[in-house]
Structure formats: C-alpha cells, structure tokens
Design an enzyme around this catalytic site. Sequence first.
Site, PDB file in Angstrom:
ATOM      1  N   LYS A 146     -16.336  19.071  -1.387  1.00  0.00           N
ATOM      2  CA  LYS A 146     -14.914  18.822  -1.644  1.00  0.00           C
ATOM      3  C   LYS A 146     -14.751  17.357  -2.020  1.00  0.00           C
ATOM      4  O   LYS A 146     -15.516  16.491  -1.563  1.00  0.00           O
ATOM      5  CB  LYS A 146     -14.066  19.158  -0.421  1.00  0.00           C
ATOM      6  CG  LYS A 146     -14.251  18.223   0.755  1.00  0.00           C
ATOM      7  CD  LYS A 146     -13.369  18.592   1.924  1.00  0.00           C
ATOM      8  CE  LYS A 146     -13.580  17.603   3.081  1.00  0.00           C
ATOM      9  NZ  LYS A 146     -12.872  17.989   4.292  1.00  0.00           N
ATOM     10  N   ASP A 202       0.858  -1.183   0.000  1.00  0.00           N
ATOM     11  CA  ASP A 202       0.000   0.000   0.000  1.00  0.00           C
ATOM     12  C   ASP A 202       0.897   1.237   0.000  1.00  0.00           C
ATOM     13  O   ASP A 202       2.096   1.146   0.291  1.00  0.00           O
ATOM     14  CB  ASP A 202      -0.895  -0.044   1.244  1.00  0.00           C
ATOM     15  CG  ASP A 202      -1.806   1.162   1.341  1.00  0.00           C
ATOM     16  OD1 ASP A 202      -2.317   1.605   0.299  1.00  0.00           O
ATOM     17  OD2 ASP A 202      -1.989   1.671   2.460  1.00  0.00           O
ATOM     18  N   LYS A 203       0.331   2.385  -0.316  1.00  0.00           N
ATOM     19  CA  LYS A 203       1.126   3.613  -0.299  1.00  0.00           C
ATOM     20  C   LYS A 203       0.909   4.413   0.984  1.00  0.00           C
ATOM     21  O   LYS A 203       1.827   4.574   1.786  1.00  0.00           O
ATOM     22  CB  LYS A 203       0.792   4.494  -1.515  1.00  0.00           C
ATOM     23  CG  LYS A 203       1.703   5.731  -1.631  1.00  0.00           C
ATOM     24  CD  LYS A 203       1.278   6.643  -2.755  1.00  0.00           C
ATOM     25  CE  LYS A 203       0.095   7.505  -2.361  1.00  0.00           C
ATOM     26  NZ  LYS A 203       0.435   8.552  -1.369  1.00  0.00           N
ATOM     27  N   THR A 204      -0.313   4.879   1.200  1.00  0.00           N
ATOM     28  CA  THR A 204      -0.586   5.745   2.347  1.00  0.00           C
ATOM     29  C   THR A 204      -0.481   4.958   3.650  1.00  0.00           C
ATOM     30  O   THR A 204      -1.183   3.980   3.856  1.00  0.00           O
ATOM     31  CB  THR A 204      -1.992   6.358   2.225  1.00  0.00           C
ATOM     32  OG1 THR A 204      -2.099   7.031   0.964  1.00  0.00           O
ATOM     33  CG2 THR A 204      -2.249   7.343   3.350  1.00  0.00           C
TER      34      THR A 204
END
Length: 1134
Positions: free
Chosen positions: A570, A404-406
């Site tokens: 957002k 995974d990245k985050t």
Amino acid sequence: MLRRRLNRLFAGDEKRVDSRTIHVGHQTCPATDAFIQPKFCDNRIVSSKYTVWNFLPKNLFEQFRRIANFYFLIIFLVQVIVDTPTSPVTSGLPLFFVITVTAIKQGYEDWLRHKADNEVNKYPVIVLEEGQCTHKESEKIKVGDIVEVVEDETFPCDLILLRSSRDDDTCFVTTASLDGESNHKTHYTVPDIEKDLESLNATIECEQPQPDLYKFVGRMHIYRDGQETVVRSLGPENLLLKGATLKNTKKIQGVAVYTGMETKMALNYQGKSQKRSAVEKSINAFLIVYLCLLVSKALVCTTLKYVWQSHPGQDEPWYNQKTQKERDTIQYLKMFTDFLSFMVLFNFIIPVSMYVTVEMQKFLGSFFISWDKDFFDPEIQEGALVNTSDLNEELGQVEYVFTDKTGTLTQNNMEFRECCIDGFQYTYQECQSEVDGYSVTDGPISKLQQKAGREKEDLFLRALCLCHTVQVKEVWQRYGGWDQLDGDAYGAAEQSSFIASSPDEVALVKGAMKYGFTFLGSDCKSMKIMNRDKDIEEYELLHVLNFDPVRRRMSVIVKSKSGEMLLFCKGADLSIFPRVNQEEVDRIRMHVERNATDGYRTLCVAYKQLSVEEYERVDAGLREARLALQDREEKLMVVYNQVENGMTLIGATAVEDRLQEQAAETMEALQGAGMKVWVLTGDKMETAKSTCYACRLFQRGTELLELTVRTLEVGGRQREERLYELLLEYHRKAVQDTPPVKTVVTRSWSSTVQEYGFIVDGATLSLVLNTSRYKSLFLQICQNCTSVLCCRMAPLQKAQIVKMVKCSKGSPITLSVGDGANDVSMILEAHVGIGIKGKEGRQAVRNSDYAIPKLKHLKKLLLAHGHLYYVRIAHLVQYFFYKNLCFILPQFLYQFFCGYSQQPLYDAAYLTMYNICFTSMPILAYSLLEQHICMELLLDNATLYREIAKNAMLRWGPFLYWTMLGVFQGLLFFFGTYYLFSNPALQDTGQVFGNWTFGTIVFTVLVFTVTLKLAMDTRHWTWINHFVVWGSLVFYVFFSFFWGGVIWPFLPQQRMYFVFSSMLSSVSAWLVIVMLIVLSLLPDVLLVVLRTPRGPHPRQKKLSYSSAGGSQSPRSSASPLLMRTFSDEPNPVL
C-alpha cells in the site's frame, strides 16, 4: 562539551575507524581475548552553558561583546585613568547594575538547565552485573552494560533490545520526545539469543554515533562453545533510543551501545540559532545615530574650547595660573584628553539602562501569554508556552505565515470514509441495509447496482488487515479471544483496540472491521485475521518492507496455511501506479482523484503472488542486505524495488482528516491583517487544495496557477523549457498585468481585482530552487498571490521555502507553525516558530519559540498580544532615546556659558540615578501594561494589525519626531531657566542662586516633564501605573530633600547642601518650573486638539458593525499611534 572532547581525544581507536565493537555485558569473547576495548564516553548529559568556575569570565565576555556595554566600560576606564569632570561612579554604577541584572537572569536560566541535567543524570536505573540487578545512577551507565527498563520509563541511553517480557519478543515504544510521533512503534529482540543473559557471550559491531533517528546499521556475533559463531543483523527495529518511553510491555533488557552525548537524542540537540528581532536592529541603528551626535558634541566643544582660549588672557587668566607641568604637556595630548573628558561628560546620551529595561520587559511580558486563560485547552489541560521571550514584539510584525496541513490545519484524527475495489466505490453506512454492510455508490451509471466480485472484496480487505505494523493491545484478552467477541466487546475494541506508528494504519484496520474483516493480532511471526464468515485465517509473516518517505509505500510478504506466498503493498498513488498493470490504473484513478478533491487522504492497495523461486531470491537478497554494515539502506532499496514490481492493483482507500476548530476563521483573520499564508505539506495536491478551499485561503473567484509535474509534462517538451514558459506566463498574469497590491485593501467576495493562488509540488520546486533565474520569477509570482500551496514537500524543502522568502527583498518577517517533527526545520528557520501541542508529539513544541494548544489561538497571539507587545516596546525604545536627549542637551548648552571647562550641570547623584531610579519604573510599567486599544477591538478588527506593519513605529519618521521633541524640550529647559537667572535676586534675602541651583531647576523640570509626557501617552491606567508614575515623582522630591539635607561624611564637597530646599523657597523658581513643564508639554496637547478626526470612534464602529452586519474597517489611527501622543479614545477599563 569539554568532557566530550577529551573522551574523543583519548578514544583514538574509535576516531580512526568507521565502526565500533561492543562486548555485551563486558564479557571477553574466545576469538578476541587480546582485544582491548576502546573507551567510550560516559552517560552524562550536559546541556548547561556555564559552570561555577567559568561563569564569571565567560558571562562577562559575552556581555561586553555588546556594543553599549563595551562602550560604557571604556568610558568608565577613561574616568578612572583620566582627570574627568564627573566621578567614575556615574558610569560605573549603571554599568554594574546592567551587568549584574543580566548575569543574574542568565545564571538563573543556566541553573535551571543544570537542574534538568541532574534530574536526568541522577535518575535511578537497573543494571545487570554478574546476573544480579544493581541500582545505579543513569550517568554511571557504560557502553556494554545490560540495562533493565520497566513499563512507562524512558530509556536512559541507546539500547539494543535483547529480551522482552512479551511472548512474541517485541516491545512497544513511543518516541514523542524525539521525532514528535506519539503513536506506538514496535521493536524486536535480536533472534536466537539465550534467555539467560548472564550466559550470553556476544559482541556487537555497529556504526559510529550519528544523528539520524531512523537509521542504524550493525550486527551481533553470538559465540557458543563448540559451535560456529552466529551472526544476526541489527537495524532500527532493534534499537531503543534514549528519551523514548516503554509502553504496553512490563519490562525489557538491552545492551547500551551509545551513551551520554553520543546518543541520537543528544546528537539531534542543536542550540537554536540566535534570532534577532527587528526592534533590536532598529535600536542598533538609532544607537549609531546617537553615537555620532555624542562624538559631534565632543568635537564641537573641544574645538571651541581652544578657539576661545586662543584669545589673549583667556587661556591663563591672572586668577588661575597654570603649573609648570601643565605648561610642559604636549598640546595634542592635551586636546585628546579634553576630547575624552567631553565624551565622558556627554556619554549619558547613550541609554545603557535601556538594554536591561528591554530585557526585563521581554522576560516579564512573556508571562502574560502563559497566563492568558483563553489559551488554556481543557482537552489536554495545558495552556500556551513561551520558550523564548526575545521575540515577543516580532509577533506584531509577521508578514508571511507558513503552516503545515496535517495536525495543524486539520485534526490528525483519521476516520475511514470509503474505499474503491476494482473500480467500484464502497461507502460504509451506519444503518446497514445491504448485505455485508456495503453501499455501492459512484460507480458508472450502467453499473450502479453492481459490485466487485466477492473474491476481489475479500482480497482487498485481507490486504488491509495484513499490510500494516498495527498491534493489538493486550488488554483485549479479557474478552476471551477474538472469535468469541460479542457486540459490547466489539464496540469497546473498536474504540481503542490498536496501537500503531501511524493513525492512518489504525483507521484502515478499523475500516476493514466495519466490512467484516477483523485483525486479531500477531503472535511471534504469525498474523491472525477473522473474515466475514467468522473463520480464523492465520498467516506466517515472512518479511516487512518498511515504509520510508522516498518509496512512499510499505509491503509485507506473508505465507498462508496452504503455502501460498503473497506480497501486499500500500502507498501513495504516484508510487503504486507505475508498478502495476496500467489498464487497472484507469479504473481506480478517477476515484482517487475525486476523493483527494473532497479532502480525503488516499492510499492505493496492490498485491503480488510470489513463486517459491522468486521468494527464495528475495529472501536471500534481504538477508544479505540486512547484514551489510556499509550502504545497507541502498542495498535494501534495490531489493525492495525488484520485488515491488509487476503487482496487481486491487483498489484504494479514503481516510478523512477533519479541519481544526475555527481553522477557517483564523486563516481569514490573518489574511485580513495583511499576512500572506502559505501551506507547506507532504500530502497530494488535490487533498491539500480542498483543505485550502475549506480554510478560505482559496476563494471561489481565485484563479489557481499550477506549477506541478503534471503541468510540466503537457506538450511533450523538456521539463526545464516548459517550466520557464509557465513561469513567464504566470509572471505576466500575476505580476505584470496586475496592479500593485495595496496592503490597506481587505479581501472581499465582491473584489474587482482578480486574486491568484499558486500551487507547486516538491519535484518542481527542486528544479526552481536550483536555478537563480527560475527562483527570482517564482518568488515574484508567489509574493503577488493571495495564498500559496506547496504540496508533496520534504521537511528540508519546507525550510528552503521559508529561507527563500526570509532572505528576499525587504527581509519580511516570517512565522512558521506546525505540530510534528517534520515541521521542526521550518520552525527553526523562520523568524518566529510556533508549535502546536497536537497528536504528533512535542518535538515541534520543544523547538519552537512559542507553543499553543490549538491553531485558533494563533489569532489572539498575533492580532492582540503581538500588536500590543510591539507598540509597547517601540514606545519604550523611542522614549528612552528621547528622555536621554532631553537630559544631556542642557549639559551641552551649558558648556557655551562656562568657558568649555567641562563643568557638569547636574550633581553626580542626579547623573547616576536619572536612568536607574527617577525615570525607569514608569516606562517599565507602561511597556508591560499598556493597551492603547483593548484586546476585543484588536481581535474584531484585524486590519488594525496593518497599522504597525513593517516596523512602522520604529522608522526614521517617528524617530525624527521624538528627536525633535527632545531637542525642543532640552532647549526650553535650559534657556527658560537661563532667562530666570537674568534676575540675580531670586530669594527674599537677596542672596543669588549658584550654578548647582541652576542645574537642579533644569533637572527638576526634566524629571517632571518626561514623566508627565509618559502619563499623557498612557491610555490604560492601572493601580500599578499610578503607583510608579506618581511614586517616582514623589521619590525624586524626597530624595532631593534628603540628599541635600544631610552632611555626608564620605563626600569631599557638600555642594548640594540645602540647594533643593532653598530653591523651593523662591516663588520665581516655582513659577518657572510650572511654566516650563506646561510649555514643554504644549505641542503634544496642540497636536491632539488641532488634529482632524478621521472617522467614528472604534467602539462606535464596533457597535455599527454589529448592528448592520457589515464589514467596515475601523478608522485608521496610524498618525497618533506613531507619534504616541494624546488620543481621543477613552482609557479602557481593566
């Protein structure tokens, strides 16, 4: 599980309907006096596997499903029923030992589960009964009970929130143990209910239990005397889940709707599928070979017996006449009985004790990971965690790493960096030299010193302060209110002032604070902010359109004091851009893409002014959708999409998530070890791509092959046609025109071979996985790329990617590493799952096989621990088959000299104790403590990992070597002793030795040879190795003296009486024992002496590497490693 099924069986009403009706506080309602409330399951949690009553039969059934155990059970029964040459004890005792040790281990593990269940089930809780607080055990809670929970306690079951101690009728909850998110979530009480719950007369109608943590549909009917029934909708914001923890709220009261095994936490608990290591598969393959050898030996001996007896006088000699019963026996039955007898005689070639030794090695060896001080993280005060010990050796065989990245490659520590308002870039600087803290950069050249209008700036910052679910901590009230904050209070607030479900939201609110807009908190249905002029603005919060992964955006509808109704939204750029005026997009897109390229997480902000008629339409639609029990999510989505349209784009934000400590070095080491790293993330492509460059997964010379929605839309053709065209083009580049990648070649900046990186997004991946033709091309391209980046991925797609690679040709060993709940699917799918103890809770940790505090620890876990675990257990397996072949081959040869009479060569005590006592402890100590290369060298030279890749030490080549060595030594043991016995007078008295002395000499040579062979292979000596190696030999000698020196009353025959003592009184016996041991070990010594050195010593290489600063790889030691003989490396020091 039985209790749960019985409950469902008797709860027939619940089984037939799609919803359940619950009476709050068990009070009957006027409209339903005749209604019989169905039975629901109790609140007992059961995760254990056995009970006192079913442990023995269930455990025995599971153990005898193993081929080796079942085989030895059959052999034992044959020995009991048929007249066999060996005692049933010889098979029964080792089998009993293996079954007992395994049962104790599994029973202990299940006892721990029982203990954990009891802690949960016996936990004291407070239940409101007739207005009084009653203390009960958690397991006694029933559906409909009103339960009280205080701060920092976990919820004992799934509750609908009825009352909170907070003035705004909310409470804060952390769900780290459920979905991995450690941030606070806000939940709301059901509106319009009595403060005195004793007088509350209501029913709840809700859906049947289902595992989705984020979905709940229900409604509450509130009955009041003389008034119309009030109906209130219930959603996930009203549901408090079992296992979640109450935070920042003194106490709450709620009604139980789901209990016990029907809670969402219990429904989400699924036992991990049994993961089998490559070593276990090799063991089964080798076992089949040895079973074939066993059957072949038994067939040969049975056939030759009847051939030999066919000669005149051989079948019934004058000194051994048959009885009448033996003459009347059917010939074929007699042949079958003889075959079974030979099977029993040779059955010790199957190493049943190897299984229990492997179990002990895995269980005890896993403690070395937990004890490793290098894995201890002082920040969280925790070290590594081993959830399963069955996959230790798989850590040394990993070929693909999915990360995974985050939170895994990055720290998940969000910091607001900059924003873009109306096309102008704003970067906050600590040293504020400009008015209002703005620093305008990055605008067009002609507008370098220009800013967006004050009105647009205020609107953007106001949107950041209002469009979120952030809450202000109550502790701030010590400062006497936000409009009176001084500098110190502001600084303290900025450090730890907000609680939210996402760190991104906190970062954005704090970013608005830097520019002068401060969120003061919410009170019931109002939100307060302080603008740059220090004026307090108050807004009525009308609706929150929650974030979901499908829409990828969230919105709020607020009403100002002037009556103006505004929608602030957002979300991700792909979800916002199609819903705003397109001429505004061009001004913002450039900044969004640039920020994403810099590695920042970006969000776009938009707003819309609603008329009274439009709001009333939206309000009615939302209320109607929220009261629906069926298809509520779909109906809400329709309303959301209608109102979130035609908005005005204001700007965008950029939040930085920094790399983990030593992330780049770790990824580089893994690639140097021959592993291919794939990054699977839900982030946008530009952000993830910059992270890959920062982690050195993509190098400067890497050519990136992009397969995304953007590339598919080039040319204006259909996506499927363009997709196939791109796949063919990339296949030609990366596969057809590229020479095959050699695993021994290391990556370097000066490499002449073109490296490729592959980028794919979730939408394109869905097209690829649905067509087998695309899937095959896609997989070939990926396997020829150095690194692969999959962005915009859903959790299920992560698991699909892992499964696709895992099931590809060659069945490569896969490893998944992640830190959040969205990584659980790929962690469970991979051969080995690694959880990071990060900031997104512990669900990934709980579902993983191994858990580490930081990503940097993955390097040592694989390159050092994984390497050593594999070498140890591979040697253990080969050694067990080798020593059992040495053990049983002389027994087979002996039949050629005893008329195939099934006469055993060894005494029954030796047959029984060979694998249990005489040779078991040295190999167990070796498999736990051996370090053929010290850990420092393994970490410094990642290429050493390649030498054991693809199960190198358990291939058929090394297996054949060990088998040939066993055959050679078995022949030498038997015929060496046989030639000794060609001289009948071996004692000073002239007395000749008998057959038991012959067998004892062979057995003595056997025990000493296989033990000294292991001692020669040991390169890392500790006091434990010395104790068990030499202690085993001493124990054998003492046991033989003791066993033959006493007349045992329980033995019908004293055939070993003084055999061992008289044997050692012969000088010839001493000479042949020493000579045979030396000759047996001679091939190992010659292999080392005659082998040509292949390079400098690894320690010298390390020194030259350090001094020269080069990147030379250490010498390849694959050959001696595979054969596991002497090495020219000195023993590492403890």
